[in-house]
Design a protein around this motif. Structure first.
Motif, PDB file in Angstrom:
ATOM      1  N   GLY A 130       1.157   6.664  -5.500  1.00  0.00           N
ATOM      2  CA  GLY A 130       0.379   7.506  -4.581  1.00  0.00           C
ATOM      3  C   GLY A 130       1.218   7.819  -3.358  1.00  0.00           C
ATOM      4  N   LEU A 151       4.882   3.633   5.197  1.00  0.00           N
ATOM      5  CA  LEU A 151       6.046   2.988   5.781  1.00  0.00           C
ATOM      6  C   LEU A 151       5.977   1.469   5.744  1.00  0.00           C
ATOM      7  CD1 LEU A 151       8.656   3.218   7.488  1.00  0.00           C
ATOM      8  CD2 LEU A 151       7.202   3.377   9.515  1.00  0.00           C
ATOM      9  N   ASN A 152       4.866   0.905   6.284  1.00  0.00           N
ATOM     10  CA  ASN A 152       4.934  -0.534   6.542  1.00  0.00           C
ATOM     11  C   ASN A 152       3.564  -1.206   6.476  1.00  0.00           C
ATOM     12  OD1 ASN A 152       3.606   0.121   8.925  1.00  0.00           O
ATOM     13  ND2 ASN A 152       5.496   0.298  10.094  1.00  0.00           N
TER      14      ASN A 152
HETATM   15  C1  FAD Z   1       2.852   9.826   4.905  1.00  0.00           C
HETATM   16  C2  FAD Z   1       1.944   8.617   4.974  1.00  0.00           C
HETATM   17  C3  FAD Z   1       2.368   7.474   5.647  1.00  0.00           C
HETATM   18  C4  FAD Z   1       1.556   6.354   5.709  1.00  0.00           C
HETATM   19  N1  FAD Z   1       2.003   5.237   6.346  1.00  0.00           N
HETATM   20  C5  FAD Z   1       1.262   4.108   6.322  1.00  0.00           C
HETATM   21  C6  FAD Z   1       1.770   2.889   6.862  1.00  0.00           C
HETATM   22  O1  FAD Z   1       2.889   2.833   7.379  1.00  0.00           O
HETATM   23  N2  FAD Z   1       0.993   1.773   6.769  1.00  0.00           N
HETATM   24  C7  FAD Z   1      -0.233   1.778   6.183  1.00  0.00           C
HETATM   25  O2  FAD Z   1      -0.885   0.737   6.102  1.00  0.00           O
HETATM   26  N3  FAD Z   1      -0.743   2.927   5.671  1.00  0.00           N
HETATM   27  C8  FAD Z   1      -0.020   4.075   5.728  1.00  0.00           C
HETATM   28  N4  FAD Z   1      -0.504   5.231   5.170  1.00  0.00           N
HETATM   29  C9  FAD Z   1      -1.805   5.188   4.539  1.00  0.00           C
HETATM   30  C10 FAD Z   1      -1.679   4.530   3.172  1.00  0.00           C
HETATM   31  O3  FAD Z   1      -0.565   5.070   2.535  1.00  0.00           O
HETATM   32  C11 FAD Z   1      -2.842   4.822   2.353  1.00  0.00           C
HETATM   33  O4  FAD Z   1      -3.992   4.408   2.999  1.00  0.00           O
HETATM   34  C12 FAD Z   1      -2.785   4.137   0.996  1.00  0.00           C
HETATM   35  O5  FAD Z   1      -1.508   4.169   0.415  1.00  0.00           O
HETATM   36  C13 FAD Z   1      -3.755   4.877   0.155  1.00  0.00           C
HETATM   37  O6  FAD Z   1      -3.697   4.373  -1.139  1.00  0.00           O
HETATM   38  P1  FAD Z   1      -4.712   4.921  -2.170  1.00  0.00           P
HETATM   39  O7  FAD Z   1      -4.368   4.333  -3.486  1.00  0.00           O
HETATM   40  O8  FAD Z   1      -6.082   4.732  -1.656  1.00  0.00           O
HETATM   41  O9  FAD Z   1      -4.460   6.512  -2.209  1.00  0.00           O
HETATM   42  P2  FAD Z   1      -3.198   7.308  -2.669  1.00  0.00           P
HETATM   43  O10 FAD Z   1      -1.962   6.606  -2.349  1.00  0.00           O
HETATM   44  O11 FAD Z   1      -3.395   8.685  -2.166  1.00  0.00           O
HETATM   45  O12 FAD Z   1      -3.320   7.320  -4.255  1.00  0.00           O
HETATM   46  C14 FAD Z   1      -4.282   8.093  -4.932  1.00  0.00           C
HETATM   47  C15 FAD Z   1      -3.600   8.709  -6.119  1.00  0.00           C
HETATM   48  O13 FAD Z   1      -4.595   9.388  -6.902  1.00  0.00           O
HETATM   49  C16 FAD Z   1      -4.015  10.588  -7.341  1.00  0.00           C
HETATM   50  N5  FAD Z   1      -5.042  11.537  -7.762  1.00  0.00           N
HETATM   51  C17 FAD Z   1      -5.867  12.292  -6.988  1.00  0.00           C
HETATM   52  N6  FAD Z   1      -6.660  13.047  -7.770  1.00  0.00           N
HETATM   53  C18 FAD Z   1      -6.314  12.775  -9.057  1.00  0.00           C
HETATM   54  C19 FAD Z   1      -6.777  13.258 -10.301  1.00  0.00           C
HETATM   55  N7  FAD Z   1      -7.744  14.148 -10.381  1.00  0.00           N
HETATM   56  N8  FAD Z   1      -6.180  12.777 -11.409  1.00  0.00           N
HETATM   57  C20 FAD Z   1      -5.194  11.853 -11.350  1.00  0.00           C
HETATM   58  N9  FAD Z   1      -4.732  11.349 -10.178  1.00  0.00           N
HETATM   59  C21 FAD Z   1      -5.293  11.817  -9.052  1.00  0.00           C
HETATM   60  C22 FAD Z   1      -3.272  11.048  -6.110  1.00  0.00           C
HETATM   61  O14 FAD Z   1      -2.378  12.077  -6.377  1.00  0.00           O
HETATM   62  C23 FAD Z   1      -2.580   9.762  -5.710  1.00  0.00           C
HETATM   63  O15 FAD Z   1      -1.379   9.594  -6.410  1.00  0.00           O
HETATM   64  C24 FAD Z   1       0.284   6.374   5.103  1.00  0.00           C
HETATM   65  C25 FAD Z   1      -0.152   7.524   4.439  1.00  0.00           C
HETATM   66  C26 FAD Z   1       0.668   8.639   4.373  1.00  0.00           C
HETATM   67  C27 FAD Z   1       0.185   9.852   3.662  1.00  0.00           C
END
Ligand code: FAD
Length: 652
Positions: A130, A151-152
């Motif tokens: 993600g 990042l972290n």
């Molecule tokens: C640029 C950036 C920097 C960040 N830095 C930090 C940090 O330093 N420290 C920290 O704690 N947090 C940070 N965050 C926040 C943190 O990254 C997120 O809160 C966390 O990684 C989210 O994880 P997740 O699995 O919930 O979502 P995501 O990582 O968004 O994963 C969800 C996945 O589902 C996929 N998806 C969506 N719809 C579909 C579909 N229909 N079919 C199949 N797949 C689908 C998406 O493409 C994605 O790959 C950052 C976020 C960003 C964007």
């Protein structure tokens, strides 16, 4: 030194696999090429012609072309009625392979299905993780790592037992961590480097880089800026917190704070403190945490986060427990509380991709060989082992889910059907339960059966659009000559940049010699000030989706030439490669007292959209950081845990 033509900037040089805004031009992107393709640029980087795994692909990454088109088609009304039945059945299907989805798979095997449980993780990108993505560069046989997104681990002591427990389970021992950043600081200090501030001619009249920011007396720094005399005086007044007038001398601390809650930081600076607008523009970086201008940052958050201009108010510090009621209280307050914890932040060389790589190792050991936190950094990920028949857990990439529905009545159905599109073909699988660890906004399109109330709540939060660009430099001597390791550049195309924090981890170590390559991290926060926070995000996203890699490349080369050209930087010679990690759907939306959601910005009322949105639906439960309205990795883990517990209840 000026570099005005494309030729001077090096636009003709071999930056690998340019891709263009969809439909405009040649698109030779990693996403369109099968694994195993040869990268024409590799010999230039000193590497061999070899298979390029997703982290090493350069050009436009993050939400790369090939990953978003199907989902956008779904929202536009495209239908995939005749999906191929794969005949595959699973105990659990997880939609989304980010930290939350991979954690959900992990928790499910630990707590519900056991190690033999059959689990399929589907993700639309060509890499897992993600937002927590890894970027790799190679030169002269050496590997350079950097984060492509997350990042972290901020303030690990504030992680819940669930999130901290998962890190521990994966082998991440925060008590042994982390001396690397200190070493880096020492090295930069030895070289005499500090933060800088770049004033560009479009906003400040001329291009000028000022080093020593925060290190030298403010009067000395102000004198070196291209600001007008009165603006320089304002800058000193603001940063030295001298001569500022309290507009509410008769009010107590709590009443003042209440007023600051309803006012933007920009208004506080300009309307109340009377600071020059050029100095206020310099404070736009206060909004980058939220991906907005300072006009959408509540002044109270600016105070909580330690921005200048409040010392004279005599505000009483807010106790941490009032700053953070639960994850999702608000991003600004969460960050203030995290920053106030005094915890060292954990950085891995590839950012939190280390966490997702460890999760993959826990789920499919053959895909990520090794056994420790230290060795995962150099573990050769076996992408061809992620999705194999003989594995209980499978991670299927480049697969966009377009439909999730119960087979039968929601309350009594024993199976859920999941339809996904891969290589243009729709396919169906079945599962005993489904965790949606994808973004909230797409869920109403995946599950038309949901109630209108839940759909509306799922659609409420607007994810923030931002870009993490990594520029692989042949050398960074010009930064040393300029005396900076990084800089803020409000108004510029990339508003901040810095050398990647070089680190040691296991056998990996990044270079510390300014005459050798390094990765320069550049951040672009895309918003249009002057609107509500959600509208700033919507407009920013549209702009980002229309910006080609070529436009990024030209702006990057131009900005670096303007910042460091006088210090020996040559954009045509010094840029070895560029990876633009674009995240049009980036940080999770958190509530903001200035606009539509004042009631949800403090405390944890049960009618917050994230709470209404995350309610389980038969054998379908909802994870992802959006479910907590908190843009942090631990929120993604906590929500995965909750979603798996709910699924356990539903599966009986
Ligand atoms: C640029 C950036 C920097 C960040 N830095 C930090 C940090 O330093 N420290 C920290 O704690 N947090 C940070 N965050 C926040 C943190 O990254 C997120 O809160 C966390 O990684 C989210 O994880 P997740 O699995 O919930 O979502 P995501 O990582 O968004 O994963 C969800 C996945 O589902 C996929 N998806 C969506 N719809 C579909 C579909 N229909 N079919 C199949 N797949 C689908 C998406 O493409 C994605 O790959 C950052 C976020 C960003 C964007």
């Amino acid at each position: 030194m000026t570099f005005s033509s494309d030729h001077d900037l090096g636009m003709g040089r071999s930056i690998p696999r340019r891709d263009f805004v969809s439909g405009v031009g040649v698109a030779l992107t990693g996403s369109l090429l099968p694994f195993g393709f040869a990268d024409p640029f590799m010999p230039l980087l000193g590497g061999r012609q070899e298979r390029i795994d997703p982290p090493a692909r350069t050009g436009m990454r993050g939400t790369h072309d090939g990953s978003w088109e199907t989902a956008h088609g779904l929202v536009r009304g495209e239908a995939w009625d005749r999906a191929l039945d794969t005949g595959e059945t699973y105990d659990l299907v997880v939609v989304g392979g980010g930290i939350s989805g991979l954690s959900a798979a992990h928790f499910f095997r630990r707590q519900v299905g056991g190690p033999d449980a059959r689990v399929l993780v589907l993700d639309n990108h060509d890499d897992f993780g993600g937002h927590a993505k890894r970027n790799e560069f190679r030169h002269d046989g050496r590997l350079y790592l950097v984060n492509g997104g997350t990042l972290n681990v901020e303030a690990p002591s504030q992680y819940s037992p669930v999130a901290a427990g998962l890190l521990w389970d994966l082998g991440i021992d925060r008590t042994r961590y982390w001396t690397g950043t200190e070493e880096v600081r020492r090295r930069y200090a030895e070289l005499g480097l500090s933060r800088g501030y770049f004033f560009d001619r479009e906003h400040f009249g001329e291009d000028r880089l000022v080093s020593g920011w925060g290190r030298r007396p403010w009067s000395e720094l102000a004198a070196r800026t291209p600001l007008s005399e009165s603006a320089r005086a304002d800058l000193v007044r603001l940063y030295e917190e001298r001569g500022l007038v309290d507009p509410w001398p008769r009010l107590g601390s709590d009443e003042k704070k209440a007023r600051l809650t309803r006012m933007s930081y920009r208004d506080w600076l300009i309307d109340v403190l009377g600071v020059d607008s050029s100095v206020a523009l310099m404070q736009d970086s206060s909004g980058h945490l939220f991906v907005t201008g300072a006009d959408a940052v509540p002044a109270i958050y600016a105070w909580e986060m330690g921005y200048p201009g409040f010392a004279h108010l005599g505000l009483e510090a807010t106790p941490p427990e009032r700053l953070i009621d639960e994850p999702g209280g608000s991003h600004g307050r969460e960050n203030a509380a995290r920053a106030g914890s005094g915890d060292p932040t954990m950085y891995f060389p590839d950012g939190n991709a280390t966490i997702t790589r460890l999760l993959v190792r826990a789920l499919i050991p053959e895909a990520m060989p090794g056994s420790s936190m230290e060795d995962v950094v150099l573990a050769p990920a076996a992408y061809d082992r992620l999705d194999r028949d003989d594995s209980a857990v499978r991670i299927r990439l480049s697969s966009t889910v377009v439909g999730v529905r119960h087979l039968g009545d929601t309350d009594s159905a024993r199976e859920v059907e999941v339809t996904y599109v891969r290589d243009g073909t729709a396919r169906r699988v079945r599962a005993r339960g489904v965790v949606l660890a994808c973004w909230n906004q797409i869920i109403p399109w995946l599950c038309p059966e949901l109630s209108d109330t839940q759909k509306e709540a799922l659609g409420y939060g607007e994810k923030a659009p931002l870009v993490y660009t990594n520029v692989f430099l042949r050398r960074w001597r010009s930064l040393v000559d300029a005396g900076v390791s990084g800089a803020s550049a409000p108004g510029s195309f990339h508003q901040s940049l810095g050398l990647s924090t070089s680190l040691r981890m296991g056998a990996y170590t990044s270079g510390q010699n300014p005459d050798e390559p390094a990765v320069l991290r550049m951040s672009r926060y895309v918003y249009e000030a002057g609107h509500s926070r959600r509208e700033q995000h919507r407009r920013g996203r549209r702009e980002l989706q229309q910006t080609s890699f070529e436009a990024f490349e030209r702006n990057i080369r131009d900005q670096l030439a303007r910042m460091f050209g006088d210090h020996g930087f040559d954009p045509a010679e010094d840029v070895l490669a560029i990876t633009v990690n674009r995240w049009p759907h980036g940080y999770t939306y958190s509530y903001n007292p200035l606009f539509e959601d004042p009631r949800w910005a403090f405390g944890t009322p049960d009618d917050r959209p994230c709470v209404v949105a995350r309610q389980p639906f038969g054998r379908i439960t909802i994870a992802n950081a959006d479910a907590a309205a908190s843009p942090h990795s631990d929120a993604a883990i906590n929500e995965a845990y909750r979603a798996v517990q709910e699924l356990r209840g539903a599966m009986g």
